[in-house]
Enzyme design. Structure first.
Site, short mmCIF file in Angstrom:
data_model
loop_
_atom_site.label_atom_id
_atom_site.label_comp_id
_atom_site.label_asym_id
_atom_site.label_seq_id
_atom_site.Cartn_x
_atom_site.Cartn_y
_atom_site.Cartn_z
N ARG A 54 2.98 23.56 4.63
CA ARG A 54 1.89 22.73 4.10
C ARG A 54 0.55 23.27 4.60
O ARG A 54 -0.47 23.15 3.94
CB ARG A 54 2.06 21.25 4.50
CG ARG A 54 0.89 20.41 4.08
CD ARG A 54 1.14 18.89 4.01
NE ARG A 54 2.14 18.39 4.90
CZ ARG A 54 1.96 18.17 6.21
NH1 ARG A 54 0.80 18.40 6.79
NH2 ARG A 54 2.95 17.70 6.94
N TYR A 106 -13.81 15.43 -17.38
CA TYR A 106 -12.42 15.24 -17.83
C TYR A 106 -12.05 13.77 -17.60
O TYR A 106 -12.39 13.19 -16.56
CB TYR A 106 -11.52 16.20 -17.02
CG TYR A 106 -10.05 15.86 -17.12
CD1 TYR A 106 -9.41 15.78 -18.36
CD2 TYR A 106 -9.30 15.63 -15.98
CE1 TYR A 106 -8.07 15.47 -18.45
CE2 TYR A 106 -7.95 15.32 -16.06
CZ TYR A 106 -7.34 15.24 -17.30
OH TYR A 106 -6.01 14.92 -17.39
N ASP A 178 -17.42 21.39 -11.17
CA ASP A 178 -16.14 21.69 -11.79
C ASP A 178 -16.38 22.83 -12.79
O ASP A 178 -17.01 22.63 -13.83
CB ASP A 178 -15.59 20.43 -12.48
CG ASP A 178 -14.17 20.65 -13.00
OD1 ASP A 178 -13.83 21.80 -13.35
OD2 ASP A 178 -13.42 19.65 -13.07
N LYS A 203 -5.79 25.99 -16.01
CA LYS A 203 -6.46 26.40 -17.24
C LYS A 203 -6.75 27.90 -17.25
O LYS A 203 -5.83 28.69 -17.15
CB LYS A 203 -7.72 25.54 -17.40
CG LYS A 203 -7.47 24.03 -17.18
CD LYS A 203 -6.61 23.45 -18.26
CE LYS A 203 -6.06 22.05 -18.03
NZ LYS A 203 -6.50 21.22 -16.96
O1 P1T Z 1 -4.64 18.75 -14.74
P1 P1T Z 1 -5.22 19.18 -13.44
O2 P1T Z 1 -4.84 20.54 -13.02
O3 P1T Z 1 -5.05 18.15 -12.37
O4 P1T Z 1 -6.82 19.32 -13.68
C1 P1T Z 1 -7.62 18.22 -13.98
C2 P1T Z 1 -8.87 18.71 -14.65
C3 P1T Z 1 -10.02 18.89 -13.90
N1 P1T Z 1 -11.18 19.33 -14.45
C4 P1T Z 1 -11.25 19.64 -15.76
C5 P1T Z 1 -12.54 20.11 -16.33
C6 P1T Z 1 -10.12 19.49 -16.58
O5 P1T Z 1 -10.24 19.82 -17.87
C7 P1T Z 1 -8.91 19.02 -16.02
C8 P1T Z 1 -7.67 18.83 -16.84
N2 P1T Z 1 -7.90 18.77 -18.21
C9 P1T Z 1 -6.94 18.62 -19.16
C10 P1T Z 1 -5.64 18.46 -18.90
C11 P1T Z 1 -7.43 18.64 -20.54
O6 P1T Z 1 -6.65 18.81 -21.50
O7 P1T Z 1 -8.65 18.49 -20.73
#
Ligand code: P1T
Length: 387
Positions: A54, A106, A178, A203
């Site tokens: 961890r 998001y 972000d 992403k």
């Molecule tokens: O899904 P995760 O890895 O926890 O990320 C969250 C997140 C954070 N910031 C942005 C700008 C994001 O687009 C996302 C996740 N977004 C999607 C799953 C989506 O389809 O927009």
């Protein structure tokens, strides 16, 4: 933005090499997947710097060094998801502290802020950061963090990061950006003065829609230490296999982003001209209200495009009518995706807030992949013609 880092290497070279040395025991050119939970100690307190996974994992550390180099930062701290990374940033604060956040993040970020972290006593004010004065007006003596997303998900709104840095730092608040939508290939917030760049590495960083991950990148040793402490204490770590996959992804980030930028622009131009589309949101189009800022702050405009179709029924017709663009949440993979944010990624945002943001039932979001652009345009043309 400076093109080279202290190793004097440019972005594409860093993407492939930064943070990775041949493995010492065998010379393996690829970092091994250290699939272990613990490390054997020679005697009590006599170990090689690795005690428990961890806290330390060499595969994860290779990924962290790599992404830190791409963001122009000195420390990467990887998490089990993008939301875990953002949560860790807010966990630097205490009950009674205040956060100013962009209102169009998001949907899951907004949900975490309002439904989970607000319950624990952190206060949030949401602003339209297209106007940095709104950030300034929302600042309070107890504001410790400004959280921005630029471009925003899904409206592709931008915030002038240099202006936001000045406002946050005047009041000694941290500025977190972000950077998921832009990717470090197109925008590097730390080089514009931000304190923290966070990503959903699910992403563009990973790029192949086969992991969930997150990462925070910083330049400050003490801030890195604090984030590592939160991660160690809270536990949101990514597994070594996912770190390895992400590291494989970042090796081609520069190649993929060139193709995403090119295809994104081609799709945005096509949709803007199409009579069935009411409005196209893409910062690379000269008609985008913040195009000038986009060209100043970003070096490319990504594969993310949003279009207003005028009604929920027409939006459904488009997203159910495409054959190459797959109807799915998420973004940033090599394959093209399409969806309706109001019913999918932003369903957790209250309808009245969605209305203010422009996240209507008729808004369609496209994550333009790296397929042959002519096939993508034909796919959209066919689906639009059938409406
Ligand atoms: O899904 P995760 O890895 O926890 O990320 C969250 C997140 C954070 N910031 C942005 C700008 C994001 O687009 C996302 C996740 N977004 C999607 C799953 C989506 O389809 O927009």
């Amino acid at each position: 933005m400076s093109e080279r880092d202290e190793t004097n290497h440019r972005f594409g070279t860093r993407a492939i090499h930064a943070g990775q040395e041949p493995e010492p025991a065998t010379g393996a050119i690829m970092p091994p997947i250290f699939q272990t939970s613990t490390y054997v100690q020679a005697g009590l307190g006599d170990h090689k710097g690795y005690e428990y996974a961890r806290v330390q994992n060499p595969t994860r550390e290779a990924l962290e060094r790599n992404v830190a180099a791409l963001e122009g930062g000195t420390h990467g701290i990887a998490f089990s998801s993008g939301l875990a990374a953002i949560e860790a940033v807010v966990k630097l604060l205490s009950a009674g502290d205040h956060v100013v956040s962009e209102e169009n993040t998001y949907g899951g970020t907004h949900r975490m802020f309002t439904k989970v972290l607000a319950r624990l006593g952190v206060e949030f004010t949401f602003v339209d950061s297209r106007d940095p004065e709104q950030i300034r007006d929302a600042m309070r003596p107890e504001t410790r963090l400004v959280h921005l997303e630029t471009p925003t998900n899904p409206m592709m709104r931008l915030c002038d990061l240099e202006a936001a840095v000045e406002i946050a730092h005047e009041r000694e608040a941290l500025l977190c950006v972000d950077n998921t939508f832009a990717s470090p290939y197109n925008q590097r917030p730390l080089q514009l003065g931000a304190d923290i760049a966070v990503h959903s590495s699910t992403k563009y960083l990973n790029g192949h829609s086969d992991i969930i991950g997150g990462i925070a990148v910083v330049n400050d040793d003490a801030l890195a230490e604090d984030l590592r402490f939160v991660r160690k204490s809270s536990g949101g770590v990514p597994g070594p296999m996912d770190c390895w996959l992400c590291l494989r992804g970042t090796k081609t980030l520069h190649l993929r982003m060139e193709a995403h930028n090119r295809n994104g622009e081609a799709v945005a131009r096509f949709l803007q001209e199409h009579p069935a589309v009411e409005e196209t949101h893409y910062p690379g189009l000269p008609s985008h209200p913040q195009h000038e800022l986009a060209t100043r702050q970003m070096t490319g405009f990504t594969g993310m495009v949003a279009v207003e179709m005028g009604s929920g029924e027409r939006a459904r017709g488009l997203v159910e009518g495409t054959r190459i663009f797959a109807l799915a949440e998420s973004l940033g993979g090599v394959e093209s995706l399409i969806g309706v944010p109001a019913l999918m990624t932003h369903a957790s945002v209250p309808p009245e807030r969605r209305a203010v943001l422009g996240v209507t039932d008729g808004l369609v979001r496209l994550s333009v992949g790296v397929e042959d652009p002519d096939d993508l345009l034909e796919d959209l043309d066919r689906a639009l013609a059938s409406l």
